[in-house]
Design an enzyme around this catalytic site. Sequence first.
Site, short mmCIF file in Angstrom:
data_model
loop_
_atom_site.label_atom_id
_atom_site.label_comp_id
_atom_site.label_asym_id
_atom_site.label_seq_id
_atom_site.Cartn_x
_atom_site.Cartn_y
_atom_site.Cartn_z
N ILE A 188 -15.94 20.97 44.66
CA ILE A 188 -15.10 19.77 44.77
C ILE A 188 -15.37 18.90 43.55
CG2 ILE A 188 -14.49 17.80 46.21
CD1 ILE A 188 -14.06 20.37 47.70
N TYR A 189 -14.40 18.79 42.66
CA TYR A 189 -14.54 17.99 41.45
C TYR A 189 -13.31 17.09 41.32
CZ TYR A 189 -17.24 22.26 40.61
OH TYR A 189 -18.06 23.35 40.75
N GLY A 208 -21.40 24.69 39.67
CA GLY A 208 -20.98 26.06 39.39
C GLY A 208 -19.79 26.16 38.47
N ASP A 299 -17.68 5.03 42.77
CA ASP A 299 -18.44 6.24 43.09
C ASP A 299 -19.29 6.03 44.34
OD1 ASP A 299 -19.70 8.87 42.65
OD2 ASP A 299 -18.89 8.62 40.64
#
Length: 499
Positions: A188-189, A208, A299
Amino acid sequence: MAYKSLREFMALLEAEGDLKRVARPVSTHLEMTEIQTRLLAKGGPAVLFENPVHEDGRAAEMPALVNLFGTVERVARAVTMGGEPRRTAADLREVGELLAFLRQPEPPRGLKDALDLLPLAKTVMAMRPGTVKKAPCQEVVLTGDDIDLDRLPIQGCWPGEPAPLITWPLVVTKGPSEDKQDDYNLGIYRMQKLSKNRTLMRWLKHRGGAQHYQRWKGARPDPLPAAAVIGADPGTILAAVTPVPDTLSEYQFAGLLRGRKAELVECKTVPLKVPAEAEIVIEGHVLLDEDGPEGPYGDHTGYYNSVERFPVFQVSAITMRSDPIYLTTFTGRPPDEPSVLGEALNEVFIPLIRQQFPEIIDFWLPPEGCSYRIAVISMKKAYPGHAKRVMLGAWSYLRQFMYTKWVIVVDDDINARDWKDVMWAMSTRMDPARDCTIIEHTPIDYLDFASPVSGLGSKIGLDATNKWEGETNREWGEKLFMEQEIIDKVDAMWGELGL
């Protein structure tokens, strides 16, 4: 039951009153964030906004789903190993026990043990994903000039952010070789929208996808194929945030979580396979020679992150269902969905860390510690210096704990999840000079503004255990307790006391 798609999970939640529909128009810009913030604070339901509105006033073409994993119970119910959904966070320990076995299986001690392992081995092998030729996620295919990210109700999360942000993309990549490390990776990016056919791909170096990108960049001149899947089934989403062993395909592990093997389909414009039952897939390439400034965005720390450069993702196709649902969320100061997921995954971590350190009784990542920055460990102490061994082991065992700044170790008579109990142990069992271990110049979350250098900072371990001979020269105190006979006697008379 096993959820074949996000829709099947939504149907179950709605039938049980844990998903609500909102027909009133709601803006994708800030309003959805504020609504979800309030839902998270009270453990509210998942919500499907049936009529979202873009920031410029345009009605969106599709509904938006928020707060899908807004409670630990919903995270647990997304796991259907063995055909039955879990109901509590504690049920997720079964996932951790499976991962512990897959990471470091003990050799069978005899024929009976070997036979007992056969069903699990068969189950793992049976979960290799299958491939279909026709898929719901490709009912609509947009290429060339038809590609337009503005058709998606992409969320604007916090005031002052530079552009809308795709927040729940399941990014699929594959490395340049056939080695295990280059097998399919799901991560999840977040993706900042730059134009109708370009985004940024924000992935941190240890993740990854970023590692695939670096190896690809060193081996090939062409850009890295990637696909951003929006609205996969819940088991596949959870597989992307779980510490899956490097020797196991994340699609294969998704099959284990789902209780049925994943069904994949070949992408239209890139050599990758994606979940066939997904809602939306954004295909494209991560460019090797072009990047851009990302942020500032709100964030999980509760602050806006500093601006940093990340590679550009060039879209080559958007495929979707004929009636797609856009899955979205936001990140902010806990509680947010990442912190809820972290609280649920805490139960998955416990069997993993106890596999290496069986003396650990409980392991707790308080959600208010931004998912992983503070860890409290209770343990059965056996010798002087034992607590320090455990804290050093916690920092080094799993990649997830590389950024944990504070590790507090307590004895097994202390409830690691009760701050009152932990504070009492710290105030009565610690000497600051003797029992604080500080390690400098270690990797730290680059979003941590408290660190003196971006990405490099210090860690502290607090030994709040009873001290043994060799750790102190003083006679150690004896903890107060009441005899159980008296407790039982007072319990029996309590109703007669009128209190």
